[in-house]
Design an enzyme around this catalytic site. Structure first.
Site, PDB file in Angstrom:
ATOM      1  N   GLY A   1       0.838  -1.286  -0.132  1.00  0.00           N
ATOM      2  CA  GLY A   1       0.080  -0.016   0.195  1.00  0.00           C
ATOM      3  C   GLY A   1       0.877   1.334  -0.083  1.00  0.00           C
TER       4      GLY A   1
ATOM      5  CB  SER B   1       5.873   3.185   0.639  1.00  0.00           C
ATOM      6  OG  SER B   1       5.064   2.749  -0.490  1.00  0.00           O
TER       7      SER B   1
ATOM      8  N   GLY C   1       5.541   3.860  -8.901  1.00  0.00           N
ATOM      9  CA  GLY C   1       6.421   2.526  -9.159  1.00  0.00           C
ATOM     10  C   GLY C   1       5.152   1.374  -8.769  1.00  0.00           C
ATOM     11  CG  HIS C   2       3.100   0.517  -5.321  1.00  0.00           C
ATOM     12  ND1 HIS C   2       3.369   1.659  -4.429  1.00  0.00           N
ATOM     13  CD2 HIS C   2       3.728  -0.558  -4.661  1.00  0.00           C
ATOM     14  CE1 HIS C   2       4.096   1.399  -3.453  1.00  0.00           C
ATOM     15  NE2 HIS C   2       4.223  -0.057  -3.433  1.00  0.00           N
TER      16      HIS C   2
ATOM     17  CG  ASP D   1      11.703  -4.163  -2.797  1.00  0.00           C
ATOM     18  OD1 ASP D   1      12.516  -3.754  -1.956  1.00  0.00           O
ATOM     19  OD2 ASP D   1      10.639  -3.580  -3.343  1.00  0.00           O
TER      20      ASP D   1
END
Length: 281
Positions: A31, A186, A36-37, A150
């Site tokens: 969340g 985030s 990017g998400h 990641d």
């Protein structure tokens, strides 16, 4: 767009979707969405009929002194952004839905999980592998989309999927950056203006390494020393690790032959940021 908060609810919904022969893609997130998400969503939309986004701050991948309680959460904002990006279904369970009181089963991926963040955050990848396995079992996607910021996480999940014969395609999507080079995260919201400016040293150090490669440097020790020196020149930067390791096994190397991962973890104040680039001879 549908919002599901229980496993039973999303399973019933996705059974209907599967019965119609739809190709399901999963975008797992914690969340507090950023571009990017949303780039993962856009990639998923290119490949899939139905895009499911999970929004779940996973407690098992946080250590006892990490920022689980403080991690930013805003489901209303995330729901709006996800809908605009074209997400079809959001799965946002509470922690007790994913980890009931009697929960006692975990997934360990050895080897590739033990260096970098696995070394500095003990238990982190056990939590990641466990929650991703649960999401794959609950949602049963044909494809799942992860960001290369990641990078180690992507390698861990690919290893797990191969080893456990999971029937899901893992798609990794390039890092999204601000115009000045800072990787979207985030956790960037934690940074003070001064720390935000200081954090640009991460991208500069990655570009320095790439420049060294272009100029013919192949000795890992020298590249690593140059990166550490560049980051160390920033007073607000506190290095957790700087490593250059083989791909995909993340083992130490002395000379750059083919591809290798340059990975960084650096603290600015209380905020730990990671970044990486792939070096290629």
């Amino acid at each position: 767009m549908r919002l599901c908060k229980t496993i039973e609810e999303i399973r019933l919904l996705l059974n209907t979707v599967r019965n119609k022969g739809k190709y399901i893609g999963l975008v797992p997130t914690m969340g507090f969405l950023h571009q990017g998400h949303l780039s993962l969503v856009h990639e998923a939309k290119r490949h899939c009929d139905v895009v499911v986004m999970s929004i779940f701050v996973n407690p098992t991948q946080f250590g006892p002194n990490e920022d689980y309680d403080a991690y930013p959460r805003d489901l209303q904002r995330d729901t709006s952004l996800a809908a605009e990006a074209g997400v079809d279904i959001i799965f946002a369970p509470p922690a007790e839905e994913m980890y009931p009181q009697e929960f006692s089963s975990y997934v360990d991926v050895t080897g590739v999980s033990e260096s970098l963040c696995g070394g500095s955050r003990p238990g982190h990848f056990r939590g990641v592998a466990t929650v991703v396995t649960k999401l794959f079992n609950i949602i049963q996607p044909q494809a799942a989309f992860f960001g290369q910021k990641d990078f180690q996480q992507v390698l861990v999940i690919k290893r797990m999927v191969a080893d456990l014969n999971m029937h899901v395609k893992i798609v990794d999507v390039p890092i999204m950056r601000e115009i000045d080079g800072l990787a979207l995260s985030s956790r960037n919201i934690y940074l003070s203006p001064e720390e935000r400016q200081a954090a640009l040293v991460l991208y500069r150090s990655l570009m320095l390494a790439q420049e060294l490669i272009v100029n013919g440097e192949r000795e890992i020790r020298r590249i690593k020393e140059a990166v550490i020196k560049a980051i160390g020149a920033e007073p607000r930067a506190n290095i957790d690790y700087v490593e250059i390791l083989s791909i995909p096994n993340l083992t130490p190397i002395d000379q750059l032959k083919g591809k290798a991962l340059l990975a960084l973890a650096v603290r600015f104040g209380k905020t730990r940021l990671i970044d990486n680039t792939v070096l290629e001879a």
